[in-house]
Design a protein around this motif. Structure first.
Motif, PDB file in Angstrom:
ATOM      1  N   SER A   1      13.476 -13.707 -12.146  1.00 60.60           N
ATOM      2  CA  SER A   1      12.571 -12.901 -12.949  1.00 60.60           C
ATOM      3  C   SER A   1      11.265 -12.647 -12.193  1.00 60.60           C
ATOM      4  CB  SER A   1      12.384 -13.517 -14.341  1.00 60.60           C
ATOM      5  OG  SER A   1      11.292 -14.330 -14.400  1.00 60.60           O
ATOM      6  N   PHE A   2      10.892 -13.574 -11.320  1.00 60.59           N
ATOM      7  CA  PHE A   2       9.729 -13.362 -10.452  1.00 60.59           C
ATOM      8  C   PHE A   2       9.970 -12.173  -9.513  1.00 60.59           C
ATOM      9  CE2 PHE A   2       7.241 -14.646  -6.589  1.00 60.59           C
ATOM     10  CZ  PHE A   2       5.975 -14.575  -7.156  1.00 60.59           C
ATOM     11  N   VAL A   3      11.133 -12.184  -8.863  1.00 56.77           N
ATOM     12  CA  VAL A   3      11.465 -11.093  -7.937  1.00 56.77           C
ATOM     13  C   VAL A   3      11.574  -9.765  -8.691  1.00 56.77           C
ATOM     14  CG1 VAL A   3      13.297 -10.215  -6.439  1.00 56.77           C
ATOM     15  CG2 VAL A   3      12.555 -12.587  -6.233  1.00 56.77           C
ATOM     16  N   HIS A   4      12.219  -9.817  -9.848  1.00 50.62           N
ATOM     17  CA  HIS A   4      12.393  -8.610 -10.669  1.00 50.62           C
ATOM     18  C   HIS A   4      11.026  -7.985 -10.977  1.00 50.62           C
ATOM     19  CE1 HIS A   4      15.642  -6.556 -12.949  1.00 50.62           C
ATOM     20  NE2 HIS A   4      14.699  -6.214 -13.815  1.00 50.62           N
ATOM     21  N   THR A   5      10.076  -8.839 -11.346  1.00 56.45           N
ATOM     22  CA  THR A   5       8.736  -8.343 -11.685  1.00 56.45           C
ATOM     23  C   THR A   5       8.026  -7.774 -10.460  1.00 56.45           C
ATOM     24  OG1 THR A   5       8.624 -10.113 -13.312  1.00 56.45           O
ATOM     25  CG2 THR A   5       6.577  -8.961 -12.814  1.00 56.45           C
ATOM     26  N   LEU A   6       8.065  -8.543  -9.362  1.00 56.80           N
ATOM     27  CA  LEU A   6       7.368  -8.071  -8.155  1.00 56.80           C
ATOM     28  C   LEU A   6       7.960  -6.752  -7.663  1.00 56.80           C
ATOM     29  CD1 LEU A   6       6.542 -11.080  -5.822  1.00 56.80           C
ATOM     30  CD2 LEU A   6       5.091  -9.856  -7.427  1.00 56.80           C
ATOM     31  N   PHE A   7       9.281  -6.681  -7.646  1.00 57.83           N
ATOM     32  CA  PHE A   7       9.911  -5.435  -7.199  1.00 57.83           C
ATOM     33  C   PHE A   7       9.590  -4.290  -8.152  1.00 57.83           C
ATOM     34  CE2 PHE A   7      12.865  -5.506  -3.554  1.00 57.83           C
ATOM     35  CZ  PHE A   7      12.624  -6.777  -3.108  1.00 57.83           C
ATOM     36  N   ALA A   8       9.442  -4.612  -9.426  1.00 55.40           N
ATOM     37  CA  ALA A   8       9.098  -3.554 -10.383  1.00 55.40           C
ATOM     38  C   ALA A   8       7.728  -2.976 -10.048  1.00 55.40           C
ATOM     39  CB  ALA A   8       9.119  -4.095 -11.811  1.00 55.40           C
ATOM     40  N   TYR A   9       6.773  -3.864  -9.733  1.00 55.22           N
ATOM     41  CA  TYR A   9       5.460  -3.362  -9.301  1.00 55.22           C
ATOM     42  C   TYR A   9       5.613  -2.501  -8.051  1.00 55.22           C
ATOM     43  CZ  TYR A   9       2.645  -6.236 -12.466  1.00 55.22           C
ATOM     44  OH  TYR A   9       2.053  -6.775 -13.561  1.00 55.22           O
ATOM     45  N   GLY A  10       6.365  -3.039  -7.082  1.00 53.06           N
ATOM     46  CA  GLY A  10       6.530  -2.328  -5.817  1.00 53.06           C
ATOM     47  C   GLY A  10       7.132  -0.954  -6.027  1.00 53.06           C
ATOM     48  N   ILE A  11       8.216  -0.916  -6.802  1.00 48.43           N
ATOM     49  CA  ILE A  11       8.914   0.359  -6.970  1.00 48.43           C
ATOM     50  C   ILE A  11       8.065   1.307  -7.816  1.00 48.43           C
ATOM     51  CG2 ILE A  11      10.324   0.219  -9.078  1.00 48.43           C
ATOM     52  CD1 ILE A  11      11.684   1.016  -5.609  1.00 48.43           C
ATOM     53  N   PHE A  12       7.259   0.741  -8.709  1.00 53.37           N
ATOM     54  CA  PHE A  12       6.359   1.601  -9.496  1.00 53.37           C
ATOM     55  C   PHE A  12       5.403   2.348  -8.569  1.00 53.37           C
ATOM     56  CE2 PHE A  12       2.148   2.076 -11.504  1.00 53.37           C
ATOM     57  CZ  PHE A  12       2.479   3.000 -12.482  1.00 53.37           C
ATOM     58  N   PHE A  13       4.801   1.616  -7.633  1.00 52.07           N
ATOM     59  CA  PHE A  13       3.867   2.283  -6.719  1.00 52.07           C
ATOM     60  C   PHE A  13       4.609   3.231  -5.777  1.00 52.07           C
ATOM     61  CE2 PHE A  13       1.187  -1.434  -7.890  1.00 52.07           C
ATOM     62  CZ  PHE A  13       0.173  -0.702  -8.479  1.00 52.07           C
ATOM     63  N   ALA A  14       5.807   2.835  -5.366  1.00 51.74           N
ATOM     64  CA  ALA A  14       6.588   3.718  -4.497  1.00 51.74           C
ATOM     65  C   ALA A  14       6.919   5.024  -5.225  1.00 51.74           C
ATOM     66  CB  ALA A  14       7.864   3.011  -4.047  1.00 51.74           C
ATOM     67  N   VAL A  15       7.349   4.900  -6.476  1.00 56.20           N
ATOM     68  CA  VAL A  15       7.697   6.102  -7.246  1.00 56.20           C
ATOM     69  C   VAL A  15       6.450   6.958  -7.475  1.00 56.20           C
ATOM     70  CG1 VAL A  15       8.455   6.903  -9.516  1.00 56.20           C
ATOM     71  CG2 VAL A  15       9.756   5.147  -8.324  1.00 56.20           C
ATOM     72  N   CYS A  16       5.311   6.299  -7.730  1.00 56.21           N
ATOM     73  CA  CYS A  16       4.069   7.063  -7.894  1.00 56.21           C
ATOM     74  C   CYS A  16       3.768   7.849  -6.621  1.00 56.21           C
ATOM     75  CB  CYS A  16       2.898   6.124  -8.205  1.00 56.21           C
ATOM     76  SG  CYS A  16       2.902   5.542  -9.892  1.00 56.21           S
ATOM     77  N   GLY A  17       3.948   7.196  -5.467  1.00 56.48           N
ATOM     78  CA  GLY A  17       3.722   7.892  -4.209  1.00 56.48           C
ATOM     79  C   GLY A  17       4.665   9.074  -4.058  1.00 56.48           C
TER      80      GLY A  17
ATOM     81  N   LEU B   1       6.119  10.784  -6.440  1.00 58.77           N
ATOM     82  CA  LEU B   1       5.730  11.855  -7.367  1.00 58.77           C
ATOM     83  C   LEU B   1       4.465  12.559  -6.881  1.00 58.77           C
ATOM     84  CD1 LEU B   1       6.389  10.140 -10.801  1.00 58.77           C
ATOM     85  CD2 LEU B   1       7.798  11.841  -9.637  1.00 58.77           C
ATOM     86  N   TRP B   2       3.568  11.776  -6.311  1.00 57.04           N
ATOM     87  CA  TRP B   2       2.326  12.362  -5.815  1.00 57.04           C
ATOM     88  C   TRP B   2       2.614  13.351  -4.686  1.00 57.04           C
ATOM     89  CZ3 TRP B   2      -0.539  11.163  -1.097  1.00 57.04           C
ATOM     90  CH2 TRP B   2      -1.807  11.755  -1.068  1.00 57.04           C
ATOM     91  N   MET B   3       3.494  12.929  -3.771  1.00 59.26           N
ATOM     92  CA  MET B   3       3.852  13.843  -2.673  1.00 59.26           C
ATOM     93  C   MET B   3       4.553  15.074  -3.224  1.00 59.26           C
ATOM     94  SD  MET B   3       4.116  12.018   0.662  1.00 59.26           S
ATOM     95  CE  MET B   3       4.487  10.383   1.083  1.00 59.26           C
ATOM     96  N   ALA B   4       5.432  14.870  -4.196  1.00 56.10           N
ATOM     97  CA  ALA B   4       6.139  16.013  -4.770  1.00 56.10           C
ATOM     98  C   ALA B   4       5.156  16.936  -5.477  1.00 56.10           C
ATOM     99  CB  ALA B   4       7.215  15.532  -5.740  1.00 56.10           C
ATOM    100  N   SER B   5       4.139  16.336  -6.107  1.00 53.08           N
ATOM    101  CA  SER B   5       3.186  17.168  -6.850  1.00 53.08           C
ATOM    102  C   SER B   5       2.391  18.068  -5.915  1.00 53.08           C
ATOM    103  CB  SER B   5       2.218  16.265  -7.638  1.00 53.08           C
ATOM    104  OG  SER B   5       1.270  15.697  -6.745  1.00 53.08           O
ATOM    105  N   ARG B   6       2.314  17.690  -4.640  1.00 50.40           N
ATOM    106  CA  ARG B   6       1.538  18.492  -3.707  1.00 50.40           C
ATOM    107  C   ARG B   6       2.378  19.564  -3.039  1.00 50.40           C
ATOM    108  NH1 ARG B   6       0.428  14.464   0.242  1.00 50.40           N
ATOM    109  NH2 ARG B   6      -1.170  15.697   1.273  1.00 50.40           N
ATOM    110  N   ASP B   7       3.677  19.578  -3.301  1.00 49.32           N
ATOM    111  CA  ASP B   7       4.531  20.527  -2.593  1.00 49.32           C
ATOM    112  C   ASP B   7       5.508  21.221  -3.547  1.00 49.32           C
ATOM    113  OD1 ASP B   7       6.085  21.966  -0.911  1.00 49.32           O
ATOM    114  OD2 ASP B   7       6.331  20.374   0.570  1.00 49.32           O
ATOM    115  N   PRO B   8       5.065  22.324  -4.143  1.00 51.60           N
ATOM    116  CA  PRO B   8       5.942  23.024  -5.092  1.00 51.60           C
ATOM    117  C   PRO B   8       7.224  23.528  -4.449  1.00 51.60           C
ATOM    118  CG  PRO B   8       3.894  24.259  -4.706  1.00 51.60           C
ATOM    119  CD  PRO B   8       3.739  22.948  -4.017  1.00 51.60           C
ATOM    120  N   VAL B   9       7.165  23.829  -3.151  1.00 49.22           N
ATOM    121  CA  VAL B   9       8.378  24.332  -2.496  1.00 49.22           C
ATOM    122  C   VAL B   9       9.425  23.224  -2.397  1.00 49.22           C
ATOM    123  CG1 VAL B   9       9.311  25.427  -0.447  1.00 49.22           C
ATOM    124  CG2 VAL B   9       6.999  25.990  -1.219  1.00 49.22           C
ATOM    125  N   ALA B  10       8.950  22.040  -2.064  1.00 52.39           N
ATOM    126  CA  ALA B  10       9.887  20.917  -1.994  1.00 52.39           C
ATOM    127  C   ALA B  10      10.506  20.664  -3.367  1.00 52.39           C
ATOM    128  CB  ALA B  10       9.167  19.661  -1.503  1.00 52.39           C
TER     129      ALA B  10
END
Lengths: 235, 274
Positions: free
Chosen positions: B188-204, B206-215
């Motif tokens: 459950s420790f790993v699950h939580t830490l990875f959840a934080y990690g993947i949350f920031f990765a997904v935010c990144g 989405l952020w990159m996608a938000s800057r590129d309408p063509v992509a």
């Protein structure tokens, strides 16, 4: 040069991440303990709730309904009925007027987290049962939350233990709304799901009826360290 | 393998100047994985963060949604694997070739290339760019539609899905299988830490996608305009010259993505020994 000629770095990264996870499972428990010790002073002083973001031994808030009514100290009533001589509806003032018992004991959740040395205070459930008078034939207690759904149970013998409280205070203050206030149960030797929050009703019955999570797979006898396939240190 | 893919193999739409980047299988895998991952993250936040727990309640329901979305997480990719188009994209994500090394060297904070560039060149020079065409003897004949960062992101997400599944199963089956507490806590420790990690990765992500309408349009429709491909994925094989050239398009029935190069490369192509 074909794309298939490149080095399979992607696969290595996938396997590397998976291996990292596996190592984490193996050592995570120790890391968690060290982290808990490191952030314990922070948690103790935190008034923002931000330390709840740190994985580990902070309270998590479990509610099973979409919403729970806010009951004020004035509007709260605890109904005690069933196989008793004098059914009663007790106000918070009634409960406060009874002898108060203080305990400082851990709160252990069956999902693994544990909050150490929580100060509790309230009326011993045994005292409450004496006040209303348990009739012969009574074997167990059913507790119901005023959230309208959650329920729990104890045998009469368990209910009379000195470390089972109808808690009015917790963490050096009145039991807060999120922790089940104004009144909740605290069953020290059992996993947290026995310590029903937002306690609205105590019914003395003739047999144990499995509670909300017990109908969903948890053990009815919820002794810490001796149930649910866990071996936590007893509280 | 799939019937659909047969029609999707041409990399360039007839008549248009758009290039096919993603087939339907890849787009559906992306869409379904995104929906499931989004549901997992949202329900995780509700289960884990006290203010959200209190706001949404219904722990049993939220837990079940989280559980089943989690178990379903690898399913789209596994189904996608049945199609040639998705397997081809997955292969391309897996393989790192020369341009990827250059891409990474140009970006990794401590790479030798970057240090050298910073110490020997004035800061005005191109900060990140593929090496000049002449310096690239082995141009890709297939692939090049992803950069190394996208490949790494895909691999990290795939690896994380495995970790979430594994640790989730340990937590879920811990009681029934009497898995020792320390592994359940570790999981459950790993699950939580990875959840934080993947949350920031997904935010990144989405952020990159938000800057590129063509992509984004590329993921939505499957096609991207040639000018975009030239600037974003100069190594993309689909940018290779037309079939008349006789070199670049030889493998095209098998590969939607052909040899690639920036425009200046197109001019050099006749001299390319490859």
């Amino acid at each position: 040069m074909n794309v298939a000629d490149g080095a399979p770095i992607g696969r290595r990264v996938v396997l590397g991440v998976a291996a990292l996870g596996a190592v984490g499972v193996a050592v995570g428990s120790s890391v968690q303990r060290a982290l808990d010790q490191a952030v314990a002073p922070l948690r103790a002083r935190d008034t923002t709730g931000l330390t709840n973001l740190i994985p580990g031994n902070g309270f998590e808030i479990y509610t099973v309904t979409s919403s729970v009514p806010h009951l004020s100290a004035a509007s709260y009533q605890l109904k005690v009925h069933g196989l008793v001589n004098e059914p009663a509806s007790l106000t918070l003032a009634d409960l406060e007027a009874m002898p108060q018992t203080k305990l400082t004991r851990d709160f252990q959740c069956v999902t693994g987290w544990r909050v150490g040395d929580v100060p509790w205070s309230g009326v011993r459930l045994g005292d409450l049962l004496d006040r209303v008078g348990v009739r012969s034939g009574a074997r167990a207690i059913t507790f119901r939350s005023f959230d309208g759904i959650y329920d729990e149970s104890l045998t009469l013998e368990e209910a009379r233990r000195p470390d089972v409280l109808v808690a009015l205070r917790m963490l050096s203050g009145p039991v807060s709304y999120e922790h089940g206030g104004p009144v909740r149960l605290y069953v020290a030797p059992m996993y947290g799901y026995k310590s029903i929050k937002w306690l609205g009703e105590i019914e003395v019955v003739d047999a144990v009826a499995p509670g909300y999570w017990e109908r969903r797979g948890y053990d009815v006898e919820a002794w810490i360290g001796k149930s649910n396939g866990r071996s936590d240190k007893a509280v | 393998m799939s019937v659909l893919e047969g029609q999707q193999n041409s990399a360039v739409t007839p008549g248009g100047d758009d290039i096919r980047r993603f087939g339907p299988a890849t787009r559906w895998v992306h869409r379904m994985t995104a929906a499931l991952f989004g549901s997992c993250l949202a329900t995780a936040a509700i289960l884990y963060l006290p203010p959200l727990s209190l706001m949404f309640g219904r722990r049993d329901l939220i837990m079940n949604i989280h559980l089943y979305c989690g178990f379903a997480l690898p399913v789209p990719a596994l189904l996608g694997w049945l199609t040639l188009g998705f397997r081809r994209d997955a292969t391309e994500l897996n393989r790192f070739a020369t341009p990827d090394s250059a891409w990474l060297r140009a970006r990794l904070p401590f790479s030798q290339a970057r240090r050298q560039r910073q110490s020997t060149r004035p800061p005005a020079t191109r900060p990140v760019a593929a090496p000049p065409v002449a310096a690239r003897p082995n141009l890709l004949r297939v692939g090049g539609k992803f950069n190394a960062g996208q490949k790494l992101y895909a691999a990290v997400v795939a690896g994380s899905i495995l970790v979430f599944l594994g640790t989730g199963l340990v937590m879920y089956l811990g009681q029934d299988l009497s898995i020792p507490d320390r592994y359940r806590t570790g999981a459950s420790f790993v699950h939580t830490l990875f959840a934080y990690g993947i949350f920031f990765a997904v935010c990144g992500h989405l952020w990159m996608a938000s800057r590129d309408p063509v992509a984004r349009a590329g993921m939505r429709t499957g096609y991207v305009p040639r000018w975009w491909a030239v600037s974003e994925h100069p190594h993309w094989s689909a940018l290779a010259p037309a079939p008349a050239d006789g070199i670049a398009d030889a493998p095209s029935p098998d590969a939607p993505d052909d040899d690639s190069a920036p425009p200046q490369h197109l001019r050099l192509r006749p001299d390319d020994p490859a």
